[in-house]
Scaffold this active site. Structure first.
Site, PDB file in Angstrom:
ATOM      1  N   TYR A  50      -3.500   2.288  -4.810  1.00  6.52           N
ATOM      2  CA  TYR A  50      -2.420   2.514  -3.838  1.00  6.52           C
ATOM      3  C   TYR A  50      -1.377   3.459  -4.438  1.00  6.52           C
ATOM      4  O   TYR A  50      -0.785   3.163  -5.485  1.00  6.52           O
ATOM      5  CB  TYR A  50      -1.732   1.201  -3.454  1.00  6.52           C
ATOM      6  CG  TYR A  50      -2.561   0.245  -2.619  1.00  6.52           C
ATOM      7  CD1 TYR A  50      -3.759   0.630  -2.017  1.00  6.52           C
ATOM      8  CD2 TYR A  50      -2.138  -1.062  -2.429  1.00  6.52           C
ATOM      9  CE1 TYR A  50      -4.508  -0.260  -1.252  1.00  6.52           C
ATOM     10  CE2 TYR A  50      -2.876  -1.963  -1.665  1.00  6.52           C
ATOM     11  CZ  TYR A  50      -4.057  -1.551  -1.080  1.00  6.52           C
ATOM     12  OH  TYR A  50      -4.783  -2.440  -0.339  1.00  6.52           O
TER      13      TYR A  50
ATOM     14  N   GLN B  32     -10.655 -10.562   1.407  1.00  5.74           N
ATOM     15  CA  GLN B  32      -9.510  -9.938   2.083  1.00  5.74           C
ATOM     16  C   GLN B  32     -10.042  -8.946   3.113  1.00  5.74           C
ATOM     17  O   GLN B  32     -10.766  -8.021   2.758  1.00  5.74           O
ATOM     18  CB  GLN B  32      -8.613  -9.226   1.065  1.00  5.74           C
ATOM     19  CG  GLN B  32      -7.335  -8.714   1.700  1.00  5.74           C
ATOM     20  CD  GLN B  32      -6.408  -8.006   0.723  1.00  5.74           C
ATOM     21  OE1 GLN B  32      -6.197  -6.794   0.815  1.00  5.74           O
ATOM     22  NE2 GLN B  32      -5.857  -8.741  -0.216  1.00  5.74           N
TER      23      GLN B  32
ATOM     24  N   TRP C 235       0.814  -1.226   0.000  1.00  7.84           N
ATOM     25  CA  TRP C 235       0.000   0.000   0.000  1.00  7.84           C
ATOM     26  C   TRP C 235       0.844   1.272   0.000  1.00  7.84           C
ATOM     27  O   TRP C 235       0.589   2.216  -0.733  1.00  7.84           O
ATOM     28  CB  TRP C 235      -0.930  -0.036   1.220  1.00  7.84           C
ATOM     29  CG  TRP C 235      -1.882   1.108   1.356  1.00  7.84           C
ATOM     30  CD1 TRP C 235      -2.117   2.108   0.460  1.00  7.84           C
ATOM     31  CD2 TRP C 235      -2.733   1.356   2.473  1.00  7.84           C
ATOM     32  NE1 TRP C 235      -3.073   2.959   0.946  1.00  7.84           N
ATOM     33  CE2 TRP C 235      -3.462   2.524   2.175  1.00  7.84           C
ATOM     34  CE3 TRP C 235      -2.958   0.707   3.685  1.00  7.84           C
ATOM     35  CZ2 TRP C 235      -4.398   3.059   3.061  1.00  7.84           C
ATOM     36  CZ3 TRP C 235      -3.893   1.238   4.558  1.00  7.84           C
ATOM     37  CH2 TRP C 235      -4.612   2.402   4.250  1.00  7.84           C
TER      38      TRP C 235
END
Ligand SMILES: NC(=O)c1ccc[n+]([C@@H]2O[C@H](COP(=O)([O-])OP(=O)(O)OC[C@H]3O[C@@H](n4cnc5c(N)ncnc54)[C@H](OP(=O)(O)O)[C@@H]3O)[C@@H](O)[C@H]2O)c1
Length: 302
Positions: free
Chosen positions: A100, A212, A67
């Site tokens: 990201y 996730q 990230w």
């Protein structure tokens, strides 16, 4: 062992070449010893902790997040070296997302880091809910593939839930990308049990490979409902922020450090070992530090 991991000889050679620290190399030696099948002539049994997806694909239980990579915390060269170190030590599941960093910087970093290693990596990226109408998913996928310098994804995730009425359209788009060979599997992220139930009610919704979600020693509420639901449906979970996220106190927790010191591991390694203990969870810690990555990789052999 499957292509996303290392065989014993490669593992030892990589450890030596990477100059891993004493706790890490101890774990690697234990792994090596456990893999011997004396006098049988049988192929060594892999003892790296793995997790199986519903389609039978096995991946190492510890992967790598991305990230905050490419955002100036460390020189790009160091961050990419950290990711390659992790891959060399078996953390071959790489998680990123189209959103990201600015202008896809995380995917671009991952693309550079995995250059020449694509066939060793289980590559995961995500599409944002706001890119799911019309041909948005196909366009987002094309852009991610270009940034990642690859022609397929191992796993493509919907980053956050959409309205239940839109799920069948999203699943159909994922399935057509799968049929076209652009993705090998798809899944979701940040879905509750109710949202998983809604997903499983739409055509092909049961083909979802994973959910996730946030899961760590301080945020374990998913154990009440989502984790058992996923187990019942033979679906592994990917745990994000397994160390508690950026600025987490878990990596400095004195109790975890004390437990780790008895076994030659760090507090971070203990926190990760806890997350993957069931064999149904893949943890994706992020680190731009080669030294931290080596500590985290040791968990594969604990
Ligand atoms: N699906 C979603 O909605 C979602 C949301 C959040 C995150 N994610 C994914 O999950 C990944 C991981 O989550 P996260 O970044 O939130 O948090 P995390 O992995 O729990 O923690 C990352 C932090 O831990 C530090 N760290 C890592 N290993 C360490 C070690 N051995 N010793 C000391 N510090 C260590 C890192 O700093 P150093 O760089 O200094 O090591 C970084 O500050 C993300 O990169 C992303 O890919 C997904």
């Amino acid at each position: 062992m499957d292509k996303h991991g290392l065989n014993r000889r490669q593992f030892s050679a990589r450890c030596a070449a990477l100059g891993v620290s004493l706790p890490v190399s101890s774990a690697m030696l234990a792994l090596e010893a456990a893999a011997q099948v004396p006098g049988t002539g049988e192929a060594p049994k892999p003892r790296v902790r793995t997790v199986k997806f519903p389609d039978g694909t096995s991946v190492p239980a510890i992967g790598q997040g991305s990230w905050h990579l490419g955002q100036g915390k460390r020189p790009r060269r160091i961050e990419e070296e950290a990711m390659r170190t992790g891959i060399a030590l078996g953390m071959t599941v790489i998680d990123t997302s189209e959103n990201y960093g600015h202008d896809g910087e995380s995917e671009l970093s991952v693309g550079r880091a995995i250059e020449g290693l694509r066939d060793r990596v289980f590559l995961v990226t995500k599409v944002e809910p706001e890119h799911t109408s019309g041909d948005g998913i196909a366009r987002a996928c094309r852009a991610s593939l270009a940034r990642l310098r690859t022609d397929y994804l191992d796993l493509y995730l919907l980053h956050a839930p959409v309205a239940a009425s839109r799920l069948s359209g999203v699943v159909a788009k994922f399935e057509s990308l799968r049929a076209a060979g652009k993705i090998r599997s798809w899944g979701v992220s940040n879905f509750t049990v109710d949202q998983m139930e809604a997903l499983f009610r739409v055509p092909d919704g049961h083909r979802c490979a994973t959910n996730q979600v946030l899961y760590n020693l301080k945020r374990a509420e998913m154990e009440q409902d989502l984790l058992p639901w996923c187990e019942q449906h033979n679906m592994p979970v990917m745990a994000y922020s397994p160390l508690g996220g950026a600025n987490s106190s878990l990596v400095r927790d004195p109790k975890l450090a004390e437990i780790g010191s008895k076994f030659g591991h760090s507090a971070a390694a203990v926190a990760l070992a806890w997350v993957i203990r069931s064999g149904k969870v893949i943890a994706i810690p992020e680190s731009g530090s080669p030294a931290h990555v080596k500590e985290n990789a040791a968990v594969l052999a604990i």
